[in-house]
Design an enzyme around this catalytic site. Structure first.
Site, PDB file in Angstrom:
ATOM      1  CE1 TYR A  53      -3.419  -2.552  -0.124  1.00  0.00           C
ATOM      2  CE2 TYR A  53      -4.032  -1.999   2.121  1.00  0.00           C
ATOM      3  CZ  TYR A  53      -4.256  -2.718   0.959  1.00  0.00           C
ATOM      4  OH  TYR A  53      -5.317  -3.592   0.888  1.00  0.00           O
ATOM      5  CG  LEU A 209     -19.829   1.951  -0.023  1.00  0.00           C
ATOM      6  CD1 LEU A 209     -19.671   3.377   0.486  1.00  0.00           C
ATOM      7  CD2 LEU A 209     -21.280   1.502   0.089  1.00  0.00           C
TER       8      LEU A 209
END
Length: 297
Positions: A53, A209
Site C-alpha cells: 500500500y 461500495l
C-alpha cells in the site's frame, strides 16, 4: 459494535478501517491520531494493511503516527498482506512471490515498519500460480512458532484455491478477503462465500461500495439499484443509501466484515450505522433483482 472471533486469540470488529488510500487522506500526524481515536471510539478496532500500500510506504507511515501510542495500539487488531511484488529496480515485472523466505521477510518487515509485536491476521494477497503450498505452510509454521503472527488467511482466493492451500497448512485459514458489493456479486455466485460458510469463517470485504459507482454511474442497472436502495432506506429509517449497501453485506449469514477506506469520520460512521438495519430476505433479493434485471431463477 459487533465483533467476531476468528480464533481463541483473535477477534475482529465487524467493520474494519482500511489503509489502501491512506496517502489520499492527506492528514497530518496529529490529525491522523485524532481520526484514529474517533474510529476506535466507534468500536472499529481492526486496521487493514498490505505491504504494497502506498508503494510500500503506508505501513511505515502508520507506525510513525502511532509511535509512542501503545495505548492506541493495545486497542487494535492489525491485518496485513504480502505476496504481490511491484516493478522496481529489483523487479522487472509485477509478479507474485509466496516463497517461504519472502513471506517471512515481508512479515518481519511489516512488524518493523508498523512498530508492533505481532500481526493478528496475515494474508496472502493473491493466489500464486507458480507458488509451492509447502513453502507457504512452512512460512506460516515458522511465523506462528516465533509469535510473530497470530493467525493466517488469504485474499482473492477462489474456492478451489482456498481448499488446495488449506490442505497443506497446519493452521486453519481464518478468512478470505474478497471483493463484494451490491454491484459486485461474483463471489456469491462462484461459491466463494458459500465456502466461507462451509468452513465457518468470516470473509473480509473490500470495495463494499463498488468504488462509489452506486452514487455516480449512469448505467441503467445502477439507476434501478439506487431506486431500490432508496425504497429500503425509507422502509428501515436509514439516513442514506450507502448504509443500505453496507447493510446488504452485513445482513448476510456469513458474518461479513466490510472494510471502509475513508479518512473522513462521517463516512466511516456509515457501515457502523448499517449494523442497525438487518435486511429481510425480501429486501436482500430486491437489491439482487434490481442489479440483475431479472427475477431469481
Amino acid at each position: 459494535m459487533d465483533y467476531v472471533d476468528l480464533t481463541d486469540e483473535v477477534k475482529l470488529s465487524r467493520v474494519v478501517l482500511g489503509f489502501w488510500r491512506y496517502l489520499d487522506w492527506k492528514l497530518s500526524k496529529s490529525e491522523c491520531i485524532a481520526f484514529i481515536e474517533q474510529v476506535l471510539d466507534l468500536g472499529i478496532t481492526t486496521m487493514d494493511h498490505a505491504d504494497i500500500y502506498g508503494d510500500y510506504t503506508v505501513e511505515e507511515a502508520f507506525g510513525e503516527v502511532l509511535a509512542g501510542r501503545n495505548d492506541l495500539k493495545k486497542q487494535m487488531q492489525v491485518v496485513t498482506k504480502c505476496g504481490i511484488v511491484y516493478p522496481s529496480a529489483a523487479a522487472r515485472v509485477k509478479y507474485y512471490n509466496t516463497s517461504t523466505e519472502h513471506i517471512i521477510r515481508q512479515a518481519e518487515s511489516s512488524l518493523k515498519k508498523m512498530q508492533i509485536e505481532a500481526i493478528d491476521v496475515f494474508l496472502l494477497h493473491r493466489p500464486d500460480w507458480f507458488g509451492d503450498p509447502e513453502n507457504v505452510a512452512e512460512a506460516f509454521y515458522q511465523l506462528k512458532k516465533a509469535g510473530k503472527v497470530k493467525s493466517f488467511g488469504v485474499s482473492n482466493y477462489l474456492p478451489h484455491e482456498f481448499r488446495m492451500l488449506q490442505s497443506y497448512c497446519e493452521e486453519k485459514l481464518v478468512t478470505n478477503q474478497v471483493e463484494a458489493s451490491v454491484l459486485c456479486m461474483d463471489n456469491f455466485e462462484n461459491g466463494t462465500i458459500n465456502l466461507c460458510l462451509e468452513n465457518r469463517i468470516h470473509p473480509m470485504i473490500w470495495s463494499p461500495l463498488a468504488g462509489g459507482r452506486i452514487f455516480t454511474s449512469d448505467q441503467a442497472h445502477v439507476k434501478a439499484l439506487r431506486k431500490v436502495l432508496t425504497v429500503i432506506q425509507e422502509e428501515v429509517g436509514a439516513q442514506s443509501i450507502d448504509e443500505i449497501a453496507f447493510a446488504w453485506l452485513l445482513s448476510h449469514p456469513a458474518g461479513m466484515i466490510p472494510i471502509t477506506g475513508s479518512g473522513e469520520i462521517d463516512f466511516v460512521k456509515k457501515p457502523v450505522e448499517a449494523l442497525k438495519y438487518p435486511l429481510t430476505p425480501e429486501q436482500w433479493y430486491m437489491i439482487w433483482t434490481a442489479v440483475h434485471g431479472v427475477k431469481v431463477p
